[in-house]
Design an enzyme around this catalytic site. Structure first.
Site, PDB file in Angstrom:
ATOM      1  N   HIS A 464      -6.776   0.633  14.248  1.00 53.21           N
ATOM      2  CA  HIS A 464      -5.765  -0.352  13.745  1.00 53.21           C
ATOM      3  C   HIS A 464      -6.567  -1.299  12.362  1.00 53.21           C
ATOM      4  CE1 HIS A 464      -2.510  -3.489  13.910  1.00 53.21           C
ATOM      5  NE2 HIS A 464      -3.214  -4.270  13.576  1.00 53.21           N
ATOM      6  N   GLU A 465      -7.560  -1.901  13.048  1.00 48.70           N
ATOM      7  CA  GLU A 465      -8.390  -2.662  11.821  1.00 48.70           C
ATOM      8  C   GLU A 465      -8.746  -1.815  10.713  1.00 48.70           C
ATOM      9  OE1 GLU A 465      -8.043  -5.552  11.894  1.00 48.70           O
ATOM     10  OE2 GLU A 465      -7.118  -5.678  14.045  1.00 48.70           O
ATOM     11  N   HIS A 468      -6.322  -1.683   8.219  1.00 42.86           N
ATOM     12  CA  HIS A 468      -6.085  -2.601   7.409  1.00 42.86           C
ATOM     13  C   HIS A 468      -7.024  -2.419   6.202  1.00 42.86           C
ATOM     14  CE1 HIS A 468      -3.440  -5.423   9.227  1.00 42.86           C
ATOM     15  NE2 HIS A 468      -3.986  -5.489  10.427  1.00 42.86           N
ATOM     16  N   HIS A 471      -5.945  -0.031   3.576  1.00 44.40           N
ATOM     17  CA  HIS A 471      -4.907  -0.819   2.752  1.00 44.40           C
ATOM     18  C   HIS A 471      -5.692  -1.507   1.719  1.00 44.40           C
ATOM     19  CE1 HIS A 471      -0.842  -3.226   2.766  1.00 44.40           C
ATOM     20  NE2 HIS A 471      -0.946  -2.726   1.794  1.00 44.40           N
TER      21      HIS A 471
END
Length: 664
Positions: A464-465, A468, A471
Site C-alpha cells: 500500500h505505502e 503511494h 504515485h
C-alpha cells in the site's frame, strides 16, 4: 559554520546529508526560509506590471524552495525519528509555519493578483488553469476574503489547532511507548516464536525473569490477538491498546473536544455549515452527504455479513466447551480458527513465508513488470537511522527516476502506523527535478531486517505505502504543487489501495514459496472476515464524519463515540479500528472528515483491478502503460475523475467494491 539545512542537497542522487543535521539547526533555518520567502512574495506584489500567470502564479510556485526543503526534512524526522530534541521544538516549528501560512493567505495584494489571473483561467493551458484554480481556492480557504476581525480570529484558531495537533500526536506516541504488556512464560502458548524471542529479550533487559514484554504497537496488538491461546492475555492486550490516551497524563479526549470546536468555528467563519462540508468541498465525493451515502450502502451488507461471521465464531467458542460470549479480544483468534478449520488456511504458516526482504523484493518486481522500473540499493546515500535503506529508482531505459527510502521496523522514536512522504517532489518548471520519497511502517523487529516476518495484512501495508511511493515517483507534471500525491484526499488512496492486489494474487503468493494448497486456501479464506473488516473500518470512518457534522460540536467525546456506535448497531465484538483518542489520521494527519476516503478509493481500485483480471494478465502491458500515463503521471494536473475516466473509459462502478469485499 553554514547551516546545512539552508544548503542545496549535494549528496548522491541529490540527497540530504542527514548526518550533518542537528535539531538545533531547524528553528534558525525555518526563520531564514521565511525571510527569503517573504522577500520573494514582496517581489511579486511589488511588480508594477499587470498580473499574469507568469509573473504571479508561476512566480508564487517558484517561491519558498528553501523553506520547503527545511519543512519536509523536519516532518520526516518528527514522524519517523522523533527523539527528545525534535520533540522539544516540534510545537515551535508548527507555530512558525502556521503563522507564515496565515501571513501568505492574508496578504491582500497577493490575493488580488492571484484573483486577477484566476478570472482569465480559461485562456490558459489545462495544467496552468488547474494550478491557478487551486491557488485561488487555497487563498479563499485560508481566509483571504474575510474582513480584518475574521482574519484575526481565524489566525488564532489556526495557531491553536497547530498546537493541539502536536499535543495529540505526542500523546499517542508517548502512551504507546509507555503502555507495556507483560506475558508470563506459561501464558505464551500460540504466540509466534520470533515474537516470543523478542518479548523475552525485552523482559530480560528489564530484569523480568520468566516474562515476555511487548510494546502496544498495532503489529504486536493484531498478532497477539490472532495467535495467543490465553484469553486472559488477549483481553489484557486489547484493553491496553484500545485504552490508550483516554485518561491520565496523555488523555486526548479534552484535546479532541477543543479541536472539534475550533474546526467547526473555522468552517463557519469561512461560510460553511460544518467542518465536514468545508473539508470535502474539493474531494471527489464533494459533500458529506455523498460520503455518508456511500458508507451507508456498504455498512448495511457489511453488518449482515459480520453477524453471520459472529455466529460462526460463537459456534466454535461453544463447541470448545466455553460459556463466554464472543468479545472483541476473541474475534481475531477464533476467525483464525475458522479459516484453519473451514478453509485450511494457516495464518502462521503464511507468515513464515512472508519475510520482509521477500515482500519488499516482490513489490519492486511488481513495479518492474508493470512500469519497467529498476531499484538499486544505495549504500552511499546518507540515511536518518540505520534501519533505513536507500534505493535508486530508474526507468527501463536506465534514465534516473528518483530516490526511495524505506523504513520498515518499529522503534520508540517512530509514530505508529504506516505512511509515505516526500523529501522532494517532481517538477519540470525550469528544469527536471527528480522526486525523493520515503515509506515508513512499524513491523516487528528482527535481525537482520530482511528476516522480519509479516502477516499477509502487513505485506499488504508494505505494498500500500509502496503504491503511494509509485504515485510520487511516476509523477510527470510541470508544477510542484500538482505533483504526485498532491491530489484529493479520496483519490490519493486509490493508487495505493490498487497496489495491494499484487501481493495477494496467487502468482505473487507462489513467488514467496507458499505451497499451492496454502495459496488456494488463502483464496478461499479471503471471503471470510470481510464483514468484520468492513464494519471495523466503517465504524471509524462514520464516527469521524459525524463528529465533524454534529451541531453543536460534542464536548463529551467518549459519550459521543459510544452513542454513535450504539446508534449504528456496531457489534461490541468488532468496534472501531481507530478509537478517537488515538485516531492520528483525523487529529494529527489531515484526514479529518475524510477517513471514508479509503472506501471511495477502494471503489476505484476494485473497478480498475477488474480491468486487469479481465485480461487474464495482472501485468498486462497496455493497461499498465495507460494507468501510468492517465493516472499516476497526472498528479493533480487535472480533475481526478477525468484521470479515472481517461483510464477506464467511464465513471467508476460502485458495485465493484461490493464484489471485491464479497458483499454483493
Amino acid at each position: 559554520m553554514p547551516n546545512p539545512l539552508l544548503q542545496e542537497w549535494g549528496g548522491p542522487a541529490g540527497s540530504p546529508d542527514f548526518a550533518a543535521i542537528r535539531a538545533d539547526q531547524f528553528l534558525p533555518a525555518i526563520d531564514e526560509g521565511i525571510r527569503l520567502s517573504r522577500a520573494e512574495l514582496a517581489a511579486i506584489t511589488g511588480n508594477p506590471a499587470a498580473p499574469t500567470f507568469a509573473n504571479t502564479v508561476e512566480a508564487l510556485e517558484r517561491s519558498g524552495a528553501v523553506l520547503a526543503r527545511v519543512r519536509r526534512i523536519f516532518w520526516t524526522l518528527s514522524s519517523a525519528q522523533a527523539d527528545d530534541a525534535i520533540h522539544a521544538i516540534e510545537a515551535d516549528v508548527s507555530a512558525r509555519l502556521t503563522a507564515w501560512g496565515l501571513e501568505v493567505s492574508h496578504d491582500v495584494a497577493l490575493f488580488e493578483r492571484v484573483a486577477t489571473v484566476w478570472k482569465t483561467r480559461e485562456t490558459l493551458t489545462p495544467e496552468q488553469a488547474r494550478l491557478v484554480d487551486n491557488s485561488y481556492k487555497g487563498f479563499v480557504a485560508g481566509g483571504a476574503a474575510l474582513d480584518a476581525a475574521a482574519k484575526h480570529r481565524l489566525a488564532e484558531i489556526s495557531t491553536r489547532l497547530s498546537e493541539l495537533g502536536v499535543i495529540f500526536g505526542q500523546n499517542v506516541l508517548a502512551a504507546t511507548n509507555e503502555t507495556e504488556i507483560l506475558v508470563a512464560d506459561d501464558e505464551s502458548d500460540g504466540i509466534p516464536e520470533d515474537q516470543c524471542a523478542l518479548g523475552r529479550a525485552a523482559a530480560a533487559a528489564r530484569g523480568l525473569a520468566g516474562q515476555h514484554l511487548f510494546r502496544a504497537d498495532r503489529g504486536t496488538y493484531e498478532s497477539l490477538l490472532t495467535f495467543a491461546d490465553s484469553r486472559a492475555v488477549r483481553e489484557r492486550v486489547w484493553r491496553a491498546f484500545t485504552g490508550r490516551c483516554q485518561s491520565g497524563p496523555y488523555d486526548n479526549l479534552p484535546v479532541i473536544a477543543e479541536i472539534v470546536a475550533l474546526r467547526d468555528e473555522k468552517a463557519r467563519l469561512l461560510g460553511y455549515a460544518s467542518y465536514a462540508q468545508y473539508a470535502l468541498e474539493d474531494s471527489m465525493a464533494k459533500t458529506p452527504e455523498a460520503a455518508a451515502g456511500l458508507m451507508d450502502r456498504v455498512w448495511r451488507p457489511g453488518l449482515v455479513q459480520a453477524r453471520r461471521e459472529a455466529e460462526a465464531l460463537q459456534q466454535i467458542v461453544t463447541r470448545d466447551g466455553n460459556d463466554f460470549e464472543l468479545a472483541a479480544w476473541d474475534w481475531r483468534y477464533f476467525a483464525d480458527r475458522v479459516r484453519r478449520e473451514r478453509f485450511a488456511y494457516d495464518a502462521a504458516a503464511v507468515r513464515s513465508h512472508l519475510s520482509l526482504g521477500k515482500v519488499r523484493s516482490a513489490a519492486f518486481a511488481a513495479a518492474e513488470r508493470l512500469y519497467g522500473l529498476r531499484f538499486t540499493r544505495r549504500e552511499d546515500v546518507a540515511v536518518y537511522h540505520p534501519d533505513v535503506c536507500a534505493w535508486s529508482v530508474d526507468n527501463a531505459d536506465g534514465t534516473p527516476l528518483g530516490l526511495l527510502f524505506t523504513d520498515y521496523l518499529a522503534r520508540p522514536e517512530k509514530h505508529g502506523g504506516a505512511w509515505m512522504g516526500s523529501l522532494r517532489v517532481q517538477e519540470k518548471m525550469d528544469a527536471a527535478v527528480r522526486p525523493i520519497v520515503y515509506t515508513v511502517a512499524n513491523f516487528t523487529r528482527a535481525e537482520p531486517e530482511d528476516d522480519a516476518l509479516l502477516t499477509l495484512d502487513e505485506a499488504r501495508t508494505l505494498f500500500h505505502e509502496f503504491g503511494h511511493a509509485l504515485h510520487a515517483l511516476l509523477s510527470d507534471v510541470t508544477y510542484p504543487s500538482l505533483a504526485g500525491t498532491a491530489v484529493a484526499r479520496d483519490f490519493v488512496e486509490f493508487p495505493s489501495k490498487l497496489m495491494e492486489h499484487w501481493v495477494a494474487s496467487p502468482e505473487a503468493l507462489r513467488g514467496f514459496g507458499i505451497p499451492d494448497d496454502l495459496v488456494e486456501a488463502i483464496g478461499r479464506a479471503e471471503t471470510f472476515g470481510q464483514g468484520f473488516a468492513t464494519i471495523e473500518f466503517l465504524a471509524s470512518a462514520i464516527v469521524d464524519l459525524k463528529l465533524h457534522q454534529t451541531q453543536p460540536p460534542p464536548t463529551d467525546i467518549a459519550a459521543f463515540e459510544r452513542d454513535t456506535l450504539a446508534a449504528l448497531g456496531t457489534p461490541d465484538a468488532i468496534g472501531m479500528r481507530h478509537r478517537l483518542a488515538y485516531f492520528t489520521h483525523v487529529f494529527d494527519g489531515g484526514y479529518a472528515s475524510a477517513y471514508y476516503s479509503y472506501l471511495w478509493a477502494e471503489v476505484l481500485d476494485a473497478d480498475v483491478f477488474e480491468a486487469f483480471t479481465a485480461t487474464g494478465n495482472l501485468f498486462d502491458p497496455e493497461l499498465a502503460d495507460r494507468l501510468r500515463r492517465e493516472v499516476l503521471a497526472q498528479g493533480d494536473a487535472r480533475d481526478p475523475m477525468t484521470s479515472f475516466t481517461a483510464f477506464r473509459g467511464r465513471a467508476p462502478d460502485e458495485a465493484a467494491l461490493l464484489r471485491a469485499r464479497s458483499l454483493a
